[in-house]
Design a protein around this motif. Structure first.
Motif, PDB file in Angstrom:
ATOM      1  N   SER A 103       0.823  -1.220   0.000  1.00 25.28           N
ATOM      2  CA  SER A 103       0.000   0.000   0.000  1.00 25.28           C
ATOM      3  C   SER A 103       0.856   1.269   0.000  1.00 25.28           C
ATOM      4  O   SER A 103       0.322   2.373  -0.084  1.00 25.28           O
ATOM      5  CB  SER A 103      -0.943   0.008   1.208  1.00 25.28           C
ATOM      6  N   LYS A 104       2.173   1.131   0.065  1.00 25.44           N
ATOM      7  CA  LYS A 104       3.071   2.282   0.095  1.00 25.44           C
ATOM      8  C   LYS A 104       3.291   2.915  -1.280  1.00 25.44           C
ATOM      9  O   LYS A 104       3.889   3.980  -1.370  1.00 25.44           O
ATOM     10  CB  LYS A 104       4.429   1.878   0.678  1.00 25.44           C
ATOM     11  N   GLY A 109       0.958   3.782  -8.680  1.00 27.27           N
ATOM     12  CA  GLY A 109       1.357   2.395  -8.446  1.00 27.27           C
ATOM     13  C   GLY A 109       2.859   2.166  -8.534  1.00 27.27           C
ATOM     14  O   GLY A 109       3.319   1.043  -8.697  1.00 27.27           O
ATOM     15  N   LYS A 110       3.629   3.219  -8.365  1.00 30.90           N
ATOM     16  CA  LYS A 110       5.086   3.126  -8.452  1.00 30.90           C
ATOM     17  C   LYS A 110       5.696   3.273  -7.052  1.00 30.90           C
ATOM     18  O   LYS A 110       5.189   4.019  -6.216  1.00 30.90           O
ATOM     19  CB  LYS A 110       5.628   4.234  -9.360  1.00 30.90           C
ATOM     20  N   PRO A 111       6.815   2.589  -6.827  1.00 27.00           N
ATOM     21  CA  PRO A 111       7.468   2.713  -5.516  1.00 27.00           C
ATOM     22  C   PRO A 111       8.098   4.086  -5.326  1.00 27.00           C
ATOM     23  O   PRO A 111       8.525   4.725  -6.283  1.00 27.00           O
ATOM     24  CB  PRO A 111       8.545   1.628  -5.541  1.00 27.00           C
ATOM     25  N   ILE A 112       8.140   4.505  -4.067  1.00 31.66           N
ATOM     26  CA  ILE A 112       8.767   5.760  -3.672  1.00 31.66           C
ATOM     27  C   ILE A 112       9.915   5.377  -2.736  1.00 31.66           C
ATOM     28  O   ILE A 112       9.717   4.610  -1.795  1.00 31.66           O
ATOM     29  CB  ILE A 112       7.780   6.674  -2.910  1.00 31.66           C
ATOM     30  N   TYR A 113      11.112   5.914  -3.004  1.00 28.49           N
ATOM     31  CA  TYR A 113      12.284   5.571  -2.209  1.00 28.49           C
ATOM     32  C   TYR A 113      12.906   6.815  -1.588  1.00 28.49           C
ATOM     33  O   TYR A 113      12.839   7.898  -2.164  1.00 28.49           O
ATOM     34  CB  TYR A 113      13.368   4.931  -3.086  1.00 28.49           C
ATOM     35  N   ASP A 114      13.582   6.621  -0.427  1.00 24.16           N
ATOM     36  CA  ASP A 114      14.411   7.695   0.090  1.00 24.16           C
ATOM     37  C   ASP A 114      15.828   7.492  -0.446  1.00 24.16           C
ATOM     38  O   ASP A 114      16.075   6.577  -1.243  1.00 24.16           O
ATOM     39  CB  ASP A 114      14.360   7.765   1.626  1.00 24.16           C
ATOM     40  N   LYS A 118      15.116   2.991   1.047  1.00 23.24           N
ATOM     41  CA  LYS A 118      13.984   2.537   1.857  1.00 23.24           C
ATOM     42  C   LYS A 118      12.692   2.975   1.174  1.00 23.24           C
ATOM     43  O   LYS A 118      12.602   4.058   0.610  1.00 23.24           O
ATOM     44  CB  LYS A 118      14.058   3.137   3.256  1.00 23.24           C
ATOM     45  N   PHE A 119      11.673   2.100   1.249  1.00 23.67           N
ATOM     46  CA  PHE A 119      10.359   2.445   0.703  1.00 23.67           C
ATOM     47  C   PHE A 119       9.738   3.554   1.540  1.00 23.67           C
ATOM     48  O   PHE A 119       9.750   3.490   2.764  1.00 23.67           O
ATOM     49  CB  PHE A 119       9.390   1.257   0.744  1.00 23.67           C
ATOM     50  N   LEU A 120       9.182   4.524   0.879  1.00 24.07           N
ATOM     51  CA  LEU A 120       8.441   5.577   1.574  1.00 24.07           C
ATOM     52  C   LEU A 120       6.943   5.321   1.416  1.00 24.07           C
ATOM     53  O   LEU A 120       6.515   4.602   0.511  1.00 24.07           O
ATOM     54  CB  LEU A 120       8.820   6.949   1.010  1.00 24.07           C
ATOM     55  N   LYS A 121       6.154   5.954   2.267  1.00 22.78           N
ATOM     56  CA  LYS A 121       4.710   5.717   2.282  1.00 22.78           C
ATOM     57  C   LYS A 121       4.007   6.605   1.257  1.00 22.78           C
ATOM     58  O   LYS A 121       4.182   7.811   1.258  1.00 22.78           O
ATOM     59  CB  LYS A 121       4.166   5.976   3.679  1.00 22.78           C
TER      60      LYS A 121
END
Length: 142
Positions: A103-104, A109-114, A118-121
């Motif tokens: 759900s992050k 529908g794409k991942p968010i990273y720092d 790390k996955f961001l919300k």
């Protein structure tokens, strides 16, 4: 012959006379047990330093992979055994956590990273604790 990992853990706990519960339970000595569990995990996690040194010293890829696989396997066994001691349905909890992780994603529908990867919300993120609580409450009422 056990068919899956959870069954093998149950047999191991029985063989070594470790506690096991089929329903969620928090025993009176939970604090003491958790301190011992933390000590065991800390010992395992400290083995990462040895793997780091192996990598720094240009150990072979297979030796690094074996050390890492052994470390992660040991940690997984300890965690699954501990879950059984408390009667926690770990596989179901992990499903909830994975659903939460999925759900992050961002609105597309794409991942968010720092910057550390790390996955961001994302905007549809939900915390898993409420669903885990519901799961355990149902199990504890039986």
């Amino acid at each position: 012959m056990p068919k899956n990992f959870a069954e093998r853990i149950a047999l191991m706990n029985a063989m070594y006379r470790l506690p096991a519960s089929s329903e969620p339970v928090v025993p009176d000595d939970a604090s003491e047990r958790l301190q011992k569990f933390k000590a065991i995990l800390t010992e395992e996690i400290n083995e990462i330093d040895e793997i780091v040194e192996l990598a720094k010293n240009r150990g072979s890829a297979v030796d690094i992979a074996v050390a890492l696989a052994d470390l992660l396997g040991d940690i997984t066994v300890y965690c699954r055994s501990e879950a059984l001691k408390y009667g926690l349905p770990l596989e179901e909890v992990l499903d909830i956590i994975m659903d939460s992780n999925e759900s992050k994603l961002d609105a597309d529908g794409k991942p968010i990273y720092d910057t550390n990867g790390k996955f961001l919300k994302g905007p549809n993120y939900w915390k898993p604790e409420d669903k885990i609580k519901n799961l355990l409450q149902v199990r504890m009422q039986k």
